[in-house]
Each structure stands twice: as structure tokens, then as C-alpha cells.
Scaffold this motif. Structure first.
Motif, PDB file in Angstrom:
ATOM      1  N   GLU A  47      44.461  37.201  35.313  1.00 46.48           N
ATOM      2  CA  GLU A  47      43.484  37.979  34.955  1.00 46.48           C
ATOM      3  C   GLU A  47      42.067  37.707  36.510  1.00 46.48           C
ATOM      4  O   GLU A  47      41.560  38.604  36.387  1.00 46.48           O
ATOM      5  N   PHE A  48      41.981  35.940  35.737  1.00 46.07           N
ATOM      6  CA  PHE A  48      41.108  35.370  36.679  1.00 46.07           C
ATOM      7  C   PHE A  48      40.669  36.158  38.234  1.00 46.07           C
ATOM      8  O   PHE A  48      39.572  36.240  38.063  1.00 46.07           O
ATOM      9  N   ARG A  69      36.650  39.534  41.625  1.00 49.68           N
ATOM     10  CA  ARG A  69      36.778  40.931  42.604  1.00 49.68           C
ATOM     11  C   ARG A  69      36.153  41.846  41.127  1.00 49.68           C
ATOM     12  O   ARG A  69      36.364  42.652  42.014  1.00 49.68           O
ATOM     13  N   GLY A  70      35.983  41.880  40.151  1.00 55.83           N
ATOM     14  CA  GLY A  70      35.681  43.224  39.673  1.00 55.83           C
ATOM     15  C   GLY A  70      36.312  43.641  39.646  1.00 55.83           C
ATOM     16  O   GLY A  70      36.189  45.164  39.329  1.00 55.83           O
ATOM     17  N   VAL A  71      37.614  43.447  39.217  1.00 54.01           N
ATOM     18  CA  VAL A  71      38.624  44.206  38.689  1.00 54.01           C
ATOM     19  C   VAL A  71      37.854  44.873  37.744  1.00 54.01           C
ATOM     20  O   VAL A  71      38.487  43.901  36.986  1.00 54.01           O
ATOM     21  N   LYS A  72      37.738  46.845  36.945  1.00 54.81           N
ATOM     22  CA  LYS A  72      37.168  46.362  35.902  1.00 54.81           C
ATOM     23  C   LYS A  72      38.998  46.483  34.442  1.00 54.81           C
ATOM     24  O   LYS A  72      40.001  45.667  35.224  1.00 54.81           O
ATOM     25  N   GLU A 131      42.480  47.945  35.122  1.00 51.80           N
ATOM     26  CA  GLU A 131      43.263  47.667  35.744  1.00 51.80           C
ATOM     27  C   GLU A 131      43.399  46.822  35.717  1.00 51.80           C
ATOM     28  O   GLU A 131      44.669  46.485  36.151  1.00 51.80           O
ATOM     29  N   ARG A 132      42.847  46.178  35.708  1.00 55.62           N
ATOM     30  CA  ARG A 132      43.549  44.398  34.878  1.00 55.62           C
ATOM     31  C   ARG A 132      44.517  44.311  34.236  1.00 55.62           C
ATOM     32  O   ARG A 132      45.573  43.786  34.722  1.00 55.62           O
ATOM     33  N   ALA A 133      44.746  44.577  33.399  1.00 60.73           N
ATOM     34  CA  ALA A 133      45.880  45.099  32.463  1.00 60.73           C
ATOM     35  C   ALA A 133      47.332  45.187  32.746  1.00 60.73           C
ATOM     36  O   ALA A 133      48.301  44.740  32.993  1.00 60.73           O
ATOM     37  N   THR A 134      46.986  46.174  33.388  1.00 60.19           N
ATOM     38  CA  THR A 134      47.504  47.265  34.686  1.00 60.19           C
ATOM     39  C   THR A 134      48.540  46.497  35.663  1.00 60.19           C
ATOM     40  O   THR A 134      50.012  46.621  35.468  1.00 60.19           O
TER      41      THR A 134
END
Length: 348
Positions: free
Chosen positions: A103-104, A109-112, A115-118
Motif C-alpha cells: 500500500e505504501f 501517490r495519493g491513491v484512495k 482503490e489501494r485495497a483493490t
């Protein structure tokens, strides 16, 4: 740099890196195509790692420039070059779980969060670690840690992937397995990939093209098969696999091609056939050179058997695949060596 999911073309333009009076890289010019897997190969001190560090932005060139997707990155810091990097040491955060390690780069990069989890779920599935997201790096095997490092480099879908001796810390069986994984991932993601290694088998297995470096300069660039079969220089022939170099043989060499001035003849060990002196000649005997020799040594290594044979004062290496019913020769046995005249190569 502007964000792009399109694999990038890379250009090195007359790149030089000096450390005091020593040139680690000398006037290097090279273009890497979009989506290509290029490996930089060479011995210690050849400049291969410095070249990768220049591309990564960890060191600045003394002269020359690097272009990525048509833009100069000479003044762009490493953290803004949008590249995924995998180090030999993996460089995983030891205090974070596998999932948090992945996730880091997305957080940076500012991904929500959703969306990170997906993305993390998808990449864990792709590298066969779907059930290990909650583990710490210390709870993983070397191969699993390497998969996490690859996944972390790929999860943000960078246009460029850099691999610095990525499999050097793995044992042989695991290294071969991971070579297949890296090749499959490259085929799937299509990312422009630059790999640095000293492992010839790794370079031959993974690459679209290989750059062989020596003393900071490019010695030869070519596709793996062409580079191995048609080395341009003695250095490339000896560095990329084994080679029999005929410096001043005491027997007449036969070739289908004229020997260029300033060159020496070379043949790969697996191109030479070994047989008993009285064994029948093959049907294409008229296309072969035949010499008699004495076995100095036989080395068994599982799928391969290697002979060192004395021929008129020269020592030749012969390598053959082990097969059932094969005649095995021992020290001091007389043997007949044969090779196709067309297999003889000439190197500078």
C-alpha cells in the motif's frame, strides 16, 4: 514527470560518470525501446550498476543526458522519475505487513483507500501471495520476499521497472523459478525493464536484448541467442558462457568462412561431438572437421557431462547432454572430436 501508464523509451546520450580520475561509465549511448526487457551484463567494475543508478537518479552524470519518453531527466530527482525498483536485498519495510508494504507506494501517490485495497488484492493474487498479506517480511521465505518486492515495484504501474541483481540472494532452484515469474510478469505488464546482473544464465533467459559492458563501455549489444552464437570479441565469447579459443593451434582449422585479419577462431563446447576413434562417422562427415585427442578430465554435473581433451598441445572443452546408452570416456582415453565447419566463429 507527467504520469503515464505507457511503457517509456529510454535514451542514454553520451553518458559519462567520473569518480575522481576514474570513469565508471564512459561515453555510453544506448536506446531502450518501449516495453523491452534489456539486461546489462558484465563483471565487477564494468559500470553496469553505475549505469542503473544513473537511470534511477541515485547518482548524477558527469557528462551527457538521459531521456525518458523524450524528456530529459538529468535534473529530475529519483523520487519523481516514476520508476519501480527491485533491489537484491528486497528492501522491504520490516515493521510493516506485506499488505502495508504494497500500500505504501500507492499512499505516496495519493491513491484512495478503496482503490489501494483493490490493487493490493489484485497484485497479491498475481504473485501467488493472496493468503500472506497479513504476514511480516521476516515470516516469509526468500522467494516470497522477492515476490513482494516485485509486487511493490509493479503495483503503481510505473512505465519503467529497474532490477538490481534481483535474484542474487536466492538459491539455484528458486532463482530459476523466479526467472519464470519475472518473465511472465513482464509479458503481462509490458513495462520497459532494465535489469543488472552478473549471472549469464539469468540474462539469457529473461532478456529481449543484452548489453555486455567492460571497463565502463559497451562491448556488444544483441539478442541473447545472437550474442551467444556470434560474439564479436574474445571478451564476450569468454564472459557469456564457455568458449574454446584457438590462439595458435598446431593443427589446421577448417572453416566455411575466411578468417578476418586480427581475429581468432572460437567454438562453443556443446558444438563439439566426442566419440571413440573407431565409431562410425555421421552422415554429414564431409561438412565436419575431425581431430584426435586424449581425455584429461571428465566432469559429471547432472544433466551435462564435460570433458577436457588435449588435442595437439591445445586443451579443448567439450560439453554434452547426458543420455542413456551414451559411451563415457575417462582420463587418458583416446577420443575423436568433430564439429561442423560452419560452427567455427571468428572474434576480435
Amino acid at each position: 514527470m507527467e504520469r503515464s501508464l505507457i511503457p517509456a523509451q529510454i535514451e542514454f546520450r553520451s553518458l559519462t560518470k567520473m569518480y575522481g580520475p576514474v570513469a565508471a561509465v564512459k561515453d555510453l549511448s544506448l536506446t531502450i525501446s518501449r516495453g523491452e526487457f534489456l539486461t546489462i551484463l558484465g563483471p565487477s567494475g564494468s559500470g553496469k550498476t553505475t549505469t542503473l543508478m544513473l537511470l534511477a537518479g541515485f547518482v548524477a552524470p558527469t557528462q551527457g543526458d538521459i531521456m525518458i519518453a523524450g524528456r530529459s531527466v538529468g535534473a529530475v530527482p529519483s523520487y519523481r522519475r516514476d520508476q519501480g525498483i527491485v533491489f537484491q536485498s528486497y528492501a522491504l519495510f520490516p515493521h510493516l505487513t506485506v499488505r502495508r508494504n504494497l500500500e505504501f507506494p500507492l499512499e505516496m501517490r495519493g491513491v484512495k483507500a478503496d482503490e489501494r485495497a483493490t490493487r493490493v488484492d489484485r497484485i497479491l493474487e498475481r504473485v501467488h501471495l493472496a493468503d500472506l498479506g497479513g504476514r511480516m517480511p521476516s515470516q516469509l521465505s526468500g522467494g516470497q520476499q522477492q515476490r513482494v518486492a516485485l509486487a511493490r515495484a509493479l503495483i503503481a504501474e510505473p512505465p519503467i521497472l529497474l532490477l538490481d541483481e534481483p535474484l542474487g540472494a536466492l538459491d539455484r532452484n528458486l532463482r530459476e523459478q523466479m526467472q519464470g515469474e519475472i518473465k511472465n510478469l513482464h509479458r503481462e505488464f509490458g513495462i520497459t525493464t532494465v535489469c543488472v546482473t552478473h549471472d549469464q544464465d539469468e540474462a539469457l533467459t529473461l532478456s529481449d536484448r543484452i548489453v555486455v559492458m567492460r571497463a565502463g563501455r559497451i562491448e556488444q549489444i544483441d539478442a541473447p541467442e545472437a550474442l551467444y552464437d556470434r560474439p564479436a570479441t574474445r571478451f564476450v565469447a569468454k564472459f557469456l558462457g564457455e568458449a574454446n579459443i584457438f590462439e595458435s593451434p598446431r593443427f589446421k582449422l577448417e572453416s566455411d568462412a575466411a578468417q578476418p585479419p586480427g581475429s581468432v577462431a572460437m567454438i562453443r563446447p556443446e558444438r563439439i561431438c566426442v566419440a571413440a576413434p573407431e565409431a562410425p562417422r555421421p552422415p554429414d562427415a564431409h561438412q565436419r572437421q575431425c581431430v584426435m585427442g586424449t581425455v584429461d578430465e571428465m566432469i559429471y554435473s547432472g544433466p551435462l557431462r564435460k570433458y577436457r581433451v588435449r588435442v595437439a598441445g591445445s586443451a579443448l572443452v567439450v560439453r554434452e547432454h547426458v543420455a542413456s546408452g551414451q559411451q563415457i570416456f575417462q582420463r587418458d582415453d583416446q577420443v575423436r572430436l568433430e564439429w561442423l565447419r560452419s560452427d567455427l566463429r571468428f572474434v576480435a
